[in-house]
Design a protein around this motif. Structure first.
Motif, PDB file in Angstrom:
ATOM      1  N   TYR A 280       0.833  -1.215   0.000  1.00 47.12           N
ATOM      2  CA  TYR A 280       0.000   0.000   0.000  1.00 47.12           C
ATOM      3  C   TYR A 280       0.865   1.261   0.000  1.00 47.12           C
ATOM      4  O   TYR A 280       1.835   1.361   0.758  1.00 47.12           O
ATOM      5  CB  TYR A 280      -0.896   0.037   1.245  1.00 47.12           C
ATOM      6  CG  TYR A 280      -1.909  -1.070   1.318  1.00 47.12           C
ATOM      7  CD1 TYR A 280      -3.149  -0.943   0.700  1.00 47.12           C
ATOM      8  CD2 TYR A 280      -1.631  -2.248   2.014  1.00 47.12           C
ATOM      9  CE1 TYR A 280      -4.090  -1.960   0.770  1.00 47.12           C
ATOM     10  CE2 TYR A 280      -2.572  -3.271   2.086  1.00 47.12           C
ATOM     11  CZ  TYR A 280      -3.787  -3.124   1.455  1.00 47.12           C
ATOM     12  OH  TYR A 280      -4.715  -4.142   1.526  1.00 47.12           O
ATOM     13  N   ASP A 282       0.905   5.417   0.861  1.00 46.13           N
ATOM     14  CA  ASP A 282       0.291   6.163   1.977  1.00 46.13           C
ATOM     15  C   ASP A 282      -1.163   6.527   1.647  1.00 46.13           C
ATOM     16  O   ASP A 282      -2.052   6.427   2.501  1.00 46.13           O
ATOM     17  CB  ASP A 282       1.092   7.435   2.278  1.00 46.13           C
ATOM     18  CG  ASP A 282       2.432   7.124   2.936  1.00 46.13           C
ATOM     19  OD1 ASP A 282       2.597   5.974   3.418  1.00 46.13           O
ATOM     20  OD2 ASP A 282       3.306   8.007   2.958  1.00 46.13           O
ATOM     21  N   VAL A 283      -1.410   6.951   0.402  1.00 42.13           N
ATOM     22  CA  VAL A 283      -2.761   7.335  -0.005  1.00 42.13           C
ATOM     23  C   VAL A 283      -3.686   6.111   0.024  1.00 42.13           C
ATOM     24  O   VAL A 283      -4.831   6.183   0.493  1.00 42.13           O
ATOM     25  CB  VAL A 283      -2.751   7.960  -1.418  1.00 42.13           C
ATOM     26  CG1 VAL A 283      -4.170   8.154  -1.944  1.00 42.13           C
ATOM     27  CG2 VAL A 283      -2.011   9.288  -1.392  1.00 42.13           C
ATOM     28  N   GLU A 284      -3.176   4.973  -0.452  1.00 36.81           N
ATOM     29  CA  GLU A 284      -3.984   3.748  -0.443  1.00 36.81           C
ATOM     30  C   GLU A 284      -4.265   3.286   0.984  1.00 36.81           C
ATOM     31  O   GLU A 284      -5.371   2.847   1.299  1.00 36.81           O
ATOM     32  CB  GLU A 284      -3.259   2.642  -1.222  1.00 36.81           C
ATOM     33  CG  GLU A 284      -3.241   2.875  -2.725  1.00 36.81           C
ATOM     34  CD  GLU A 284      -2.397   1.852  -3.456  1.00 36.81           C
ATOM     35  OE1 GLU A 284      -2.679   1.608  -4.639  1.00 36.81           O
ATOM     36  OE2 GLU A 284      -1.450   1.294  -2.856  1.00 36.81           O
ATOM     37  N   ARG A 285      -3.265   3.404   1.847  1.00 37.63           N
ATOM     38  CA  ARG A 285      -3.451   3.010   3.248  1.00 37.63           C
ATOM     39  C   ARG A 285      -4.520   3.887   3.908  1.00 37.63           C
ATOM     40  O   ARG A 285      -5.357   3.391   4.667  1.00 37.63           O
ATOM     41  CB  ARG A 285      -2.118   3.112   3.994  1.00 37.63           C
ATOM     42  CG  ARG A 285      -2.195   2.860   5.497  1.00 37.63           C
ATOM     43  CD  ARG A 285      -2.720   1.493   5.846  1.00 37.63           C
ATOM     44  NE  ARG A 285      -1.842   0.422   5.416  1.00 37.63           N
ATOM     45  CZ  ARG A 285      -2.189  -0.870   5.418  1.00 37.63           C
ATOM     46  NH1 ARG A 285      -3.404  -1.220   5.797  1.00 37.63           N
ATOM     47  NH2 ARG A 285      -1.333  -1.803   5.033  1.00 37.63           N
ATOM     48  N   ASP A 286      -4.506   5.184   3.594  1.00 37.47           N
ATOM     49  CA  ASP A 286      -5.526   6.092   4.144  1.00 37.47           C
ATOM     50  C   ASP A 286      -6.916   5.682   3.666  1.00 37.47           C
ATOM     51  O   ASP A 286      -7.881   5.709   4.443  1.00 37.47           O
ATOM     52  CB  ASP A 286      -5.232   7.542   3.732  1.00 37.47           C
ATOM     53  CG  ASP A 286      -4.033   8.118   4.473  1.00 37.47           C
ATOM     54  OD1 ASP A 286      -3.622   7.521   5.489  1.00 37.47           O
ATOM     55  OD2 ASP A 286      -3.514   9.165   4.030  1.00 37.47           O
ATOM     56  N   ASP A 289      -7.962   2.481   5.529  1.00 36.92           N
ATOM     57  CA  ASP A 289      -8.301   2.764   6.932  1.00 36.92           C
ATOM     58  C   ASP A 289      -9.666   3.450   7.042  1.00 36.92           C
ATOM     59  O   ASP A 289     -10.467   3.141   7.929  1.00 36.92           O
ATOM     60  CB  ASP A 289      -7.220   3.640   7.574  1.00 36.92           C
ATOM     61  CG  ASP A 289      -5.923   2.873   7.821  1.00 36.92           C
ATOM     62  OD1 ASP A 289      -5.955   1.627   7.774  1.00 36.92           O
ATOM     63  OD2 ASP A 289      -4.880   3.526   8.047  1.00 36.92           O
ATOM     64  N   ALA A 290      -9.931   4.387   6.116  1.00 40.41           N
ATOM     65  CA  ALA A 290     -11.214   5.091   6.132  1.00 40.41           C
ATOM     66  C   ALA A 290     -12.359   4.128   5.803  1.00 40.41           C
ATOM     67  O   ALA A 290     -13.441   4.205   6.393  1.00 40.41           O
ATOM     68  CB  ALA A 290     -11.190   6.250   5.140  1.00 40.41           C
TER      69      ALA A 290
END
Length: 346
Positions: A280, A282-286, A289-290
């Motif tokens: 992932y 960082d954008v994909e991880r965010d 998580d959302a």
């Protein structure tokens, strides 16, 4: 610890999920088994949803699948969550669900959505050039469908002499399957309220809009022959397992599947291992998580608490659980644990 409020009807929305390593045949067999189990556990209704061009979803033809599920069960309500009405001629939908209703009286729900349930190119192929990408045509199509089901086009209407068979007009007194409007925004919420129809909101992928849409539905509600007061159901992403960690691990599959879908790369539902090992950004991880923040995830006590908090916050009359996890056994066990949390013992 006491059971959650058992007076709240609890239902299932299933997509005939095709996980990586499985075939559509296996997925549809698993959905059939799940419907039987859901009936035994005491779930109120079992809906399937129309999607197209998605390798991980085998429910592209709800009416066909519902006929099969109804033949495999005896008492549970079955329905579409939903049929995407702009993809179809209203007469075809009236005939399909009139047939289902004639085969299985009193067990069929007709849930209708106005989104395409797919990408624009597939929508064009489905609609043969009749594409209304705004959904603004939905109220007209809905009105036409209701007239076909009731056999009551007004005098002078071009379809005045047409009949949907089987339908109410061909079998007086048989009634018709209840119509539900589905939505993920305010459009269908307001329309359902104005028509006095039950409303199902897609909280599982539009959580920020849930409370505003339900408020709009209740504020615009007008009593009808169908309902004297509003009735709202919400779809809730739910993953239950024996431990919170295992539930979280299982939920990662659906999150990665949604990430790929939002990127325009729909695929089979990945395994938990594939989701854990995915690189992932960082954008994909965010995003993941959302997405997971709006799913009720955990063991039995956590799932019970999460569902009850959501029910209280939204005032929903019914909760419709959807568990998008990889592997039929894990998916079925998740629903079984939800049934236990609510004291559904059949």
């Amino acid at each position: 610890m006491s059971h959650a409020d058992a007076s709240t009807p609890l239902s299932i929305l299933d997509l005939a999920t095709v996980g990586d390593g499985y075939t559509p045949t296996e997925a549809l067999a698993a959905t059939t088994e799940l419907a039987r189990k859901a009936e035994g556990w005491g779930f109120h209704r079992f809906w399937v949803a129309e999607h197209h061009g998605m390798p991980g979803v085998a429910s592209s033809a709800p009416a066909v699948l519902l006929a099969h599920l109804a033949a495999a069960t005896r008492t549970i309500r079955l329905g579409s969550g939903g049929v995407m009405l702009p993809n179809h001629a209203p007469l075809v939908v009236a005939e399909q669900f009139g047939t289902l209703h004639a085969l299985h009286p009193g067990r069929i729900d007709l849930g209708l959505g106005r989104a395409p349930g797919t990408d624009p190119a597939t929508a064009r192929a489905l609609r043969r050039g009749q594409l209304d990408e705004t959904g603004e045509d939905f109220p007209r199509l809905l009105g036409e469908l209701i007239h076909f089901l009731d056999g009551d086009f007004p005098p002078g209407h071009p379809y005045e002499r047409l009949r949907a068979v089987p339908g109410q007009a061909s079998a007086p007194g048989s009634g018709r399957p209840p119509i539900w409007l589905l939505g993920s925004s305010g459009f269908s919420a307001r329309l359902a309220g104005q028509l006095g129809l039950p409303f199902a909101f897609a909280h599982h992928f539009s959580a920020a809009n849930t409370v505003p849409a339900l408020d709009l539905y209740r504020d615009s509600f007008r009593p009808s022959e169908v309902l004297d007061k509003p009735y709202a159901l919400i779809g809730v992403g739910t993953v239950a397992a024996d431990t919170p960690a295992e539930a979280r691990r299982l939920a990662g599959s659906g999150a990665l599947a949604m990430l790929r879908l939002r990127r325009g790369q729909p695929a089979l539902v990945p395994s938990p291992e594939q989701a854990e090992n995915y690189p992932y950004t960082d954008v994909e991880r965010d995003f993941v998580d959302a997405w997971l923040a709006n799913i009720v995830i955990g063991d039995v006590p956590q799932v019970r608490q999460g569902l009850e908090e959501l029910r209280r916050r939204t005032g929903a009359d019914e909760l419709m659980i959807t568990s998008n996890v990889h592997g039929h056994e894990a998916r079925q066990y998740s629903y079984q644990l939800v049934a236990e949390a609510y004291g559904l013992t059949g």
